[in-house]
Design a protein around this motif. Structure first.
Motif, PDB file in Angstrom:
ATOM      1  N   LEU A 179      -6.850  -6.972   7.081  1.00  0.00           N
ATOM      2  CA  LEU A 179      -5.592  -6.259   7.059  1.00  0.00           C
ATOM      3  C   LEU A 179      -4.327  -6.944   6.671  1.00  0.00           C
ATOM      4  N   HIS A 180      -4.257  -8.118   6.343  1.00  0.00           N
ATOM      5  CA  HIS A 180      -3.195  -8.820   6.239  1.00  0.00           C
ATOM      6  C   HIS A 180      -2.292  -8.126   5.130  1.00  0.00           C
ATOM      7  N   ASP A 181      -2.411  -7.481   4.084  1.00  0.00           N
ATOM      8  CA  ASP A 181      -1.718  -7.144   3.097  1.00  0.00           C
ATOM      9  C   ASP A 181      -1.203  -5.720   3.071  1.00  0.00           C
ATOM     10  N   LEU A 182      -1.738  -4.958   4.205  1.00  0.00           N
ATOM     11  CA  LEU A 182      -1.563  -3.355   4.312  1.00  0.00           C
ATOM     12  C   LEU A 182      -0.049  -3.104   4.243  1.00  0.00           C
ATOM     13  N   ALA A 193      -6.888 -19.064   3.229  1.00  0.00           N
ATOM     14  CA  ALA A 193      -7.661 -18.227   2.374  1.00  0.00           C
ATOM     15  C   ALA A 193      -6.784 -17.346   1.287  1.00  0.00           C
ATOM     16  N   ASP A 194      -5.722 -16.649   1.844  1.00  0.00           N
ATOM     17  CA  ASP A 194      -4.710 -16.115   1.065  1.00  0.00           C
ATOM     18  C   ASP A 194      -4.319 -16.802   0.075  1.00  0.00           C
ATOM     19  N   ARG A 195      -3.938 -18.071   0.238  1.00  0.00           N
ATOM     20  CA  ARG A 195      -3.267 -18.842  -0.608  1.00  0.00           C
ATOM     21  C   ARG A 195      -4.138 -19.565  -1.633  1.00  0.00           C
ATOM     22  N   GLU A 220      -9.099  -6.109  -4.300  1.00  0.00           N
ATOM     23  CA  GLU A 220      -9.772  -6.953  -5.120  1.00  0.00           C
ATOM     24  C   GLU A 220      -9.584  -8.542  -4.177  1.00  0.00           C
ATOM     25  N   HIS A 221      -8.067  -8.639  -4.248  1.00  0.00           N
ATOM     26  CA  HIS A 221      -7.565  -9.938  -3.520  1.00  0.00           C
ATOM     27  C   HIS A 221      -8.181  -9.700  -2.302  1.00  0.00           C
ATOM     28  N   ILE A 222      -8.175  -8.707  -1.364  1.00  0.00           N
ATOM     29  CA  ILE A 222      -8.587  -8.626  -0.205  1.00  0.00           C
ATOM     30  C   ILE A 222      -9.984  -9.025   0.114  1.00  0.00           C
TER      31      ILE A 222
HETATM   32 FE   LIG Z   1      -2.732 -11.602   0.440  1.00  0.00          FE
END
Ligand SMILES: [Fe+2]
Length: 198
Positions: A55-58, A137-139, A26-28
């Motif tokens: 892909l960043h949190d895989l 975006a992640d933050r 959901e975060h992705i």
């Molecule tokens: Fe993240």
């Protein structure tokens, strides 16, 4: 980003994320939406930014993150799994992108972002708008009501009270000055900070 490539990318990664940390898929999806919003107002290449966001949190699916979960908010960045998730994430992303016929330079740029995506200061030194937008975006997903829900899902409802939560809130207050560079992200971060009473 080409629609059929995006579909294939989602099909490859959704099952992996769903086996990983609670709430990460959901975060992705929210991070990708935030990237699209930022790309609507800032420069940046969607063919790099969007796959990097997906892909960043895989890496979290490939490391033991019990040390990260046990640490208090201010020292989470000192845990071994914090660095490992970025390194592993870059490796897994490389494999997936090769299967989806991304070019060498595209893969290398996406991997270079994933490898440092949780080190905003290092990313901003790159002076690369694609990397900047992914980090922002992640933050941004740490703020607002969704940021609070995500925190509960990851660390437990009881962690949104007392000193643990105060430490997390303080990091977010400081983050307003340290985690955002573009005017669009700065503006949205202020709005979401207000929403969560910072
Ligand atoms: Fe993240």
């Amino acid at each position: 980003m080409d629609a059929s490539r995006e579909k294939k990318l989602i099909a490859a990664i959704a099952p992996l994320y769903k086996k990983g940390r609670d709430g990460d898929w959901e975060h992705i999806l929210r991070t990708v939406d935030l990237c699209r919003y930022l790309l609507g107002h800032e420069n940046g290449n969607p063919n790099i930014v969007l796959p990097a966001a997906y892909l960043h949190d895989l890496g979290w699916t490939a490391v033991d993150y019990s040390d990260f979960n046990a640490a208090t908010p201010a020292v989470k960045t000192k845990t071994p799994s914090f660095i490992q998730h970025m390194e592993q994430g870059a490796v897994i992303a490389g494999e997936i992108l090769s299967d989806l016929t991304y070019s060498r330079p595209e893969i290398q740029e996406i991997q270079s972002i994933i490898k440092i995506h949780d080190l905003p200061e290092t990313v901003f030194k790159m002076n690369n708008i694609n990397a900047t937008l992914v980090v922002e975006a992640d933050r941004l997903d740490r703020y607002g009501n969704t940021g609070i829900s995500r925190f509960k899902t990851m660390f437990g409802k009881e962690k949104t009270k007392g000193p643990y939560w105060e430490e997390a809130r303080q990091l977010r207050r400081e983050g307003l000055n340290n985690w955002f560079r573009t005017p669009t992200a700065r503006q949205l971060s202020q709005k979401l900070a207000k929403e969560m009473g910072l």
